[in-house]
Design an enzyme around this catalytic site. Sequence first.
Site, PDB file in Angstrom:
ATOM      1  N   GLN A  77       9.113 -28.936 -24.032  1.00 47.35           N
ATOM      2  CA  GLN A  77       8.558 -27.882 -24.883  1.00 47.35           C
ATOM      3  C   GLN A  77       7.552 -28.434 -25.867  1.00 47.35           C
ATOM      4  O   GLN A  77       7.524 -29.625 -26.157  1.00 47.35           O
ATOM      5  CB  GLN A  77       9.660 -27.138 -25.631  1.00 47.35           C
ATOM      6  CG  GLN A  77      10.453 -27.988 -26.604  1.00 47.35           C
ATOM      7  CD  GLN A  77      11.707 -27.277 -27.070  1.00 47.35           C
ATOM      8  OE1 GLN A  77      12.421 -26.694 -26.278  1.00 47.35           O
ATOM      9  NE2 GLN A  77      11.968 -27.331 -28.358  1.00 47.35           N
ATOM     10  N   ARG A 127       3.798 -24.029 -35.276  1.00 45.06           N
ATOM     11  CA  ARG A 127       4.163 -23.176 -36.409  1.00 45.06           C
ATOM     12  C   ARG A 127       3.199 -21.996 -36.458  1.00 45.06           C
ATOM     13  O   ARG A 127       2.001 -22.172 -36.239  1.00 45.06           O
ATOM     14  CB  ARG A 127       4.082 -23.984 -37.702  1.00 45.06           C
ATOM     15  CG  ARG A 127       4.736 -23.327 -38.878  1.00 45.06           C
ATOM     16  CD  ARG A 127       4.925 -24.297 -40.027  1.00 45.06           C
ATOM     17  NE  ARG A 127       5.578 -25.542 -39.664  1.00 45.06           N
ATOM     18  CZ  ARG A 127       6.877 -25.703 -39.443  1.00 45.06           C
ATOM     19  NH1 ARG A 127       7.692 -24.668 -39.528  1.00 45.06           N
ATOM     20  NH2 ARG A 127       7.376 -26.882 -39.131  1.00 45.06           N
ATOM     21  N   GLU A 165       7.452 -23.218 -28.010  1.00 42.21           N
ATOM     22  CA  GLU A 165       8.346 -22.857 -29.110  1.00 42.21           C
ATOM     23  C   GLU A 165       7.490 -22.486 -30.313  1.00 42.21           C
ATOM     24  O   GLU A 165       6.733 -23.312 -30.821  1.00 42.21           O
ATOM     25  CB  GLU A 165       9.256 -24.030 -29.470  1.00 42.21           C
ATOM     26  CG  GLU A 165      10.137 -23.770 -30.676  1.00 42.21           C
ATOM     27  CD  GLU A 165      10.935 -24.990 -31.102  1.00 42.21           C
ATOM     28  OE1 GLU A 165      11.507 -24.942 -32.206  1.00 42.21           O
ATOM     29  OE2 GLU A 165      10.986 -25.989 -30.359  1.00 42.21           O
ATOM     30  N   ASN A 190       8.170 -19.422 -40.373  1.00 41.62           N
ATOM     31  CA  ASN A 190       8.832 -19.475 -41.667  1.00 41.62           C
ATOM     32  C   ASN A 190       8.818 -18.068 -42.241  1.00 41.62           C
ATOM     33  O   ASN A 190       7.741 -17.486 -42.439  1.00 41.62           O
ATOM     34  CB  ASN A 190       8.117 -20.442 -42.602  1.00 41.62           C
ATOM     35  CG  ASN A 190       8.236 -21.864 -42.128  1.00 41.62           C
ATOM     36  OD1 ASN A 190       7.818 -22.184 -41.020  1.00 41.62           O
ATOM     37  ND2 ASN A 190       8.810 -22.717 -42.932  1.00 41.62           N
ATOM     38  N   ARG A 212      -8.042 -35.445 -37.446  1.00 46.27           N
ATOM     39  CA  ARG A 212      -7.637 -34.640 -36.298  1.00 46.27           C
ATOM     40  C   ARG A 212      -6.356 -35.198 -35.693  1.00 46.27           C
ATOM     41  O   ARG A 212      -6.158 -36.402 -35.641  1.00 46.27           O
ATOM     42  CB  ARG A 212      -8.731 -34.600 -35.238  1.00 46.27           C
ATOM     43  CG  ARG A 212      -9.934 -33.792 -35.649  1.00 46.27           C
ATOM     44  CD  ARG A 212     -10.990 -33.806 -34.598  1.00 46.27           C
ATOM     45  NE  ARG A 212     -11.514 -35.167 -34.454  1.00 46.27           N
ATOM     46  CZ  ARG A 212     -12.318 -35.557 -33.497  1.00 46.27           C
ATOM     47  NH1 ARG A 212     -12.705 -34.715 -32.581  1.00 46.27           N
ATOM     48  NH2 ARG A 212     -12.745 -36.797 -33.441  1.00 46.27           N
ATOM     49  N   HIS A 233      -4.523 -29.202 -28.471  1.00 44.63           N
ATOM     50  CA  HIS A 233      -4.427 -27.881 -27.874  1.00 44.63           C
ATOM     51  C   HIS A 233      -3.352 -27.861 -26.795  1.00 44.63           C
ATOM     52  O   HIS A 233      -2.844 -28.898 -26.400  1.00 44.63           O
ATOM     53  CB  HIS A 233      -5.770 -27.457 -27.278  1.00 44.63           C
ATOM     54  CG  HIS A 233      -6.268 -28.389 -26.213  1.00 44.63           C
ATOM     55  ND1 HIS A 233      -7.002 -29.511 -26.504  1.00 44.63           N
ATOM     56  CD2 HIS A 233      -6.140 -28.366 -24.861  1.00 44.63           C
ATOM     57  CE1 HIS A 233      -7.308 -30.143 -25.375  1.00 44.63           C
ATOM     58  NE2 HIS A 233      -6.795 -29.467 -24.363  1.00 44.63           N
ATOM     59  N   MET A 237     -19.183 -29.637 -20.943  1.00 48.27           N
ATOM     60  CA  MET A 237     -18.174 -29.512 -19.886  1.00 48.27           C
ATOM     61  C   MET A 237     -18.158 -28.076 -19.365  1.00 48.27           C
ATOM     62  O   MET A 237     -17.614 -27.184 -20.008  1.00 48.27           O
ATOM     63  CB  MET A 237     -16.802 -29.923 -20.411  1.00 48.27           C
ATOM     64  CG  MET A 237     -16.749 -31.374 -20.853  1.00 48.27           C
ATOM     65  SD  MET A 237     -15.164 -31.833 -21.592  1.00 48.27           S
ATOM     66  CE  MET A 237     -14.104 -31.758 -20.180  1.00 48.27           C
ATOM     67  N   GLU A 263      -6.798 -24.257 -23.910  1.00 47.83           N
ATOM     68  CA  GLU A 263      -7.743 -24.607 -22.858  1.00 47.83           C
ATOM     69  C   GLU A 263      -7.397 -23.830 -21.598  1.00 47.83           C
ATOM     70  O   GLU A 263      -6.228 -23.696 -21.236  1.00 47.83           O
ATOM     71  CB  GLU A 263      -7.692 -26.104 -22.574  1.00 47.83           C
ATOM     72  CG  GLU A 263      -8.713 -26.557 -21.545  1.00 47.83           C
ATOM     73  CD  GLU A 263      -8.703 -28.058 -21.327  1.00 47.83           C
ATOM     74  OE1 GLU A 263      -9.648 -28.551 -20.688  1.00 47.83           O
ATOM     75  OE2 GLU A 263      -7.751 -28.742 -21.770  1.00 47.83           O
TER      76      GLU A 263
END
Length: 181
Positions: A5, A9, A75, A79, A112, A116, A147, A162
Site C-alpha cells: 500500500q 494524507r 490508503e 485528520n 522534493r 506520484h 516525454m 501518472e
Amino acid sequence: QNLSQTMMRVKDAEKTISFYRDVLGMTLIREMTVPNDFSNFFLACLSEEEKKSAPAPDSAEARDFVKRLWQPVLELTHNHGSEHDPTFSVWSGNQGSDLPKDSPLYREGVIRGFGHIAFNVEDVYATSAQLEKDGVRFQKRPDEGRMKGLAFCLDPDGYWIELVKRDEGLFAENQNLSQTM
C-alpha cells in the site's frame, strides 16, 4: 512479496474518496476510524469477481480482505477537521528548493520527496480527454513536455497521478493502480 500500500494524507476525505472511486474506478475496501482524531480509507482497483466477494468496508472482515490482496492499495489518511481548516494543505512532494528558482515548482524550505502514484491505462490520450471532460486538472497532458504519450493529472489534494500506457486486453478494468514513485 509485493508492494502492499501507499499512504497519502488528504484534506477532505469525502471529496478525495469520491475522486478515486467515481473518477478513477477504485473501490473503497476498508474504513478505519480513531474517534476525534483520524480515519484511514483503503481503496483498490478490483476485478468484478473481487468486488462481489469484498466485505463491507467498515466490517471486521475488511482488514483481512485488504491483507489478502495482491494488487497495491491506496490508503488515504484524513485528520478530522482538516476539511474545515483553511490553513491546512498537504505537500505533494513535487515542489522544492532543489529546483531552479525560476521553476513554477520551486518552494523555499523543502526538498522534493514523494513524487506520484501511477495508473496503467490502455489509452493515455482517451483517458486524459475523459478526465479533462470530468473536470480533472492536469500537471502535464500527453503531448506536453519532452516525454510524449504519458500524462500527469492531479487529485483534489494536488497529488500527481501518472497515466502510463499498458498493453491492451490485460485487464477488464479501465485502469489499475500500478506504482508509487
